[in-house]
Design a protein around this motif. Structure first.
Motif, PDB file in Angstrom:
ATOM      1  N   VAL A   1       7.983   6.482  -4.526  1.00 46.66           N
ATOM      2  CA  VAL A   1       6.132   6.110  -4.287  1.00 46.66           C
ATOM      3  C   VAL A   1       5.771   4.305  -4.673  1.00 46.66           C
ATOM      4  N   ASP A   2       6.010   4.535  -5.984  1.00 46.13           N
ATOM      5  CA  ASP A   2       5.645   4.047  -6.908  1.00 46.13           C
ATOM      6  C   ASP A   2       6.064   1.946  -6.522  1.00 46.13           C
ATOM      7  N   GLN A   3       7.328   2.486  -6.257  1.00 48.50           N
ATOM      8  CA  GLN A   3       8.033   1.654  -5.795  1.00 48.50           C
ATOM      9  C   GLN A   3       8.056   0.720  -4.820  1.00 48.50           C
ATOM     10  N   ALA A   4       7.653   1.951  -3.620  1.00 46.16           N
ATOM     11  CA  ALA A   4       7.197   1.027  -2.198  1.00 46.16           C
ATOM     12  C   ALA A   4       5.529   0.444  -2.136  1.00 46.16           C
ATOM     13  N   LEU A   5       4.668   0.905  -2.715  1.00 46.26           N
ATOM     14  CA  LEU A   5       3.410   0.682  -2.680  1.00 46.26           C
ATOM     15  C   LEU A   5       3.185  -0.839  -3.550  1.00 46.26           C
ATOM     16  N   ARG A   6       4.624  -0.777  -3.934  1.00 45.26           N
ATOM     17  CA  ARG A   6       4.531  -2.348  -4.630  1.00 45.26           C
ATOM     18  C   ARG A   6       5.605  -3.240  -3.807  1.00 45.26           C
ATOM     19  N   ARG A   7       6.094  -3.073  -2.632  1.00 38.40           N
ATOM     20  CA  ARG A   7       6.886  -3.329  -2.236  1.00 38.40           C
ATOM     21  C   ARG A   7       6.163  -4.125  -1.530  1.00 38.40           C
ATOM     22  N   LEU A   8       5.070  -3.085  -0.243  1.00 36.57           N
ATOM     23  CA  LEU A   8       4.407  -3.172   0.843  1.00 36.57           C
ATOM     24  C   LEU A   8       2.894  -3.309   0.513  1.00 36.57           C
ATOM     25  N   ARG A   9       2.404  -3.760  -0.951  1.00 41.57           N
ATOM     26  CA  ARG A   9       1.608  -4.565  -1.362  1.00 41.57           C
ATOM     27  C   ARG A   9       0.191  -3.713  -1.148  1.00 41.57           C
ATOM     28  N   LEU A  10       0.294  -2.297  -0.915  1.00 39.45           N
ATOM     29  CA  LEU A  10      -0.788  -1.388  -0.941  1.00 39.45           C
ATOM     30  C   LEU A  10      -1.148  -0.705  -2.342  1.00 39.45           C
ATOM     31  N   ASP A  11      -2.080  -0.114  -1.992  1.00 35.83           N
ATOM     32  CA  ASP A  11      -2.158   0.430  -3.072  1.00 35.83           C
ATOM     33  C   ASP A  11      -2.264   2.148  -2.678  1.00 35.83           C
ATOM     34  N   ARG A  12      -2.198   2.152  -1.866  1.00 36.33           N
ATOM     35  CA  ARG A  12      -2.493   4.108  -1.273  1.00 36.33           C
ATOM     36  C   ARG A  12      -1.276   3.314   0.366  1.00 36.33           C
ATOM     37  N   ILE A  13      -0.316   4.729   0.317  1.00 35.01           N
ATOM     38  CA  ILE A  13       0.459   4.581   1.521  1.00 35.01           C
ATOM     39  C   ILE A  13       0.074   5.586   2.631  1.00 35.01           C
ATOM     40  N   GLU A  14      -0.591   5.448   3.658  1.00 31.61           N
ATOM     41  CA  GLU A  14      -1.715   6.409   4.486  1.00 31.61           C
ATOM     42  C   GLU A  14      -0.435   7.438   5.241  1.00 31.61           C
ATOM     43  N   LEU A  15       1.241   6.831   5.405  1.00 34.70           N
ATOM     44  CA  LEU A  15       1.502   7.908   5.814  1.00 34.70           C
ATOM     45  C   LEU A  15       3.212   7.865   5.327  1.00 34.70           C
TER      46      LEU A  15
END
Length: 285
Positions: free
Chosen positions: A107-121
């Motif tokens: 999750v932390d890596q996905a947040l970094r790659r997508l440049r998000l603070d929160r993954i809505e789904l």
């Protein structure tokens, strides 16, 4: 019965039902990547509000491509991603990654790659058979409480697995293989329908089968459409919880897919298409 054009995932996150699967977009540098960036941007221009990706697609390269193409994201755009695999140098080159530390890292890596603070789904790409489901979903629930994840979904699950998961945490989406000619997971779709859970069919058009199927071609001819458009229109008409995510790297095919949302099948055409079914197993994805 009119076909609805939108769906509220989890009861509150509204998206257009016809989305876009980013898996097919090339990510290597050069002309192919530039073309992929253009297709992703064109999808949003055409009104797509749901884009599906995953860590497994290029081991994060697909997520980074979408961030490069679309960040800062439009307010109404949902980019959903999946975790649950890790790259290895042994065997098939991957392993299930459902341990709590794997999930947190994913999750932390996905947040970094997508440049998000929160993954809505955030969807679990596969249930890890070596880790208790309660641990996998419990960790995702903790991440939701921490604000890193908004909603939780599953991929490639049975009805029994869905029921077990729902006894642990709220599940708002399921992503299983499903299309007009491959309805092995019809029971899962019906379970999602009963609980108002979004059903995102991967491989929403059977590869090569559309052009070869006489009935699909006949309906397409009647509607001045393509067999692919007929297959997508059937999905939208078949169940109000289905959110197709067809993928392509072609701008022309993207336009064709998006136009399928406006195609309306007659009751007779639906009846004829409903009669088509192939239980042949598809290749793993």
């Amino acid at each position: 019965m009119p076909v609805t054009t939108t769906f509220r995932i989890g009861g509150d996150l509204e998206v257009r039902r016809l989305g876009f699967g980013a898996m097919r977009l090339p990510t290597e540098p050069g002309e192919a990547r530039a073309a992929s960036l253009a297709v992703a941007r064109r999808a949003v221009e055409l009104g797509i509000t749901l884009i599906d990706t995953a860590h497994l697609y290029g081991w994060g390269a697909n997520e980074e491509l979408l961030a490069e193409a679309l960040h800062p994201y439009p307010e109404d755009l949902l980019i959903t991603t999946k975790i649950g695999f890790a790259q290895t140098t042994e065997g098939e080159g991957w392993r299930h990654a459902g341990r709590p530390d794997d999930i947190r890292h994913g999750v932390d890596q996905a947040l970094r790659r997508l440049r998000l603070d929160r993954i809505e789904l955030l969807q679990l790409h596969r249930i890890d058979p070596e880790t208790p489901l309660a641990e996998q979903l419990g960790t995702l629930s903790e991440l939701r409480s921490e604000g890193k994840v908004g909603r939780i979904g599953l991929s490639e699950v049975t009805v029994a697995e869905l029921d077990e998961a729902r006894s642990i945490v709220d599940i708002v989406s399921v992503q299983n293989r499903y299309n007009l000619l491959d309805r092995e997971h019809e029971p899962v779709l019906k379970a999602c329908e009963a609980a108002d859970i979004a059903f995102l069919p991967w491989r929403p058009v059977a590869p090569g089968a559309a052009d070869a199927n006489a009935e699909m071609n006949a309906v397409a001819s009647e509607l001045d459409a393509t067999p692919t458009q007929v297959a997508l229109a059937w999905l939208l008409a078949h169940s109000p919880v289905i959110l197709p995510i067809p993928g392509t790297a072609s701008p022309a095919h993207l336009e064709e897919n998006v136009a399928a949302a406006d195609l309306r099948l007659t009751p007779d055409q639906l009846f004829r298409l409903d009669g088509l079914f192939s239980s042949e197993a598809a290749a793993p994805r």
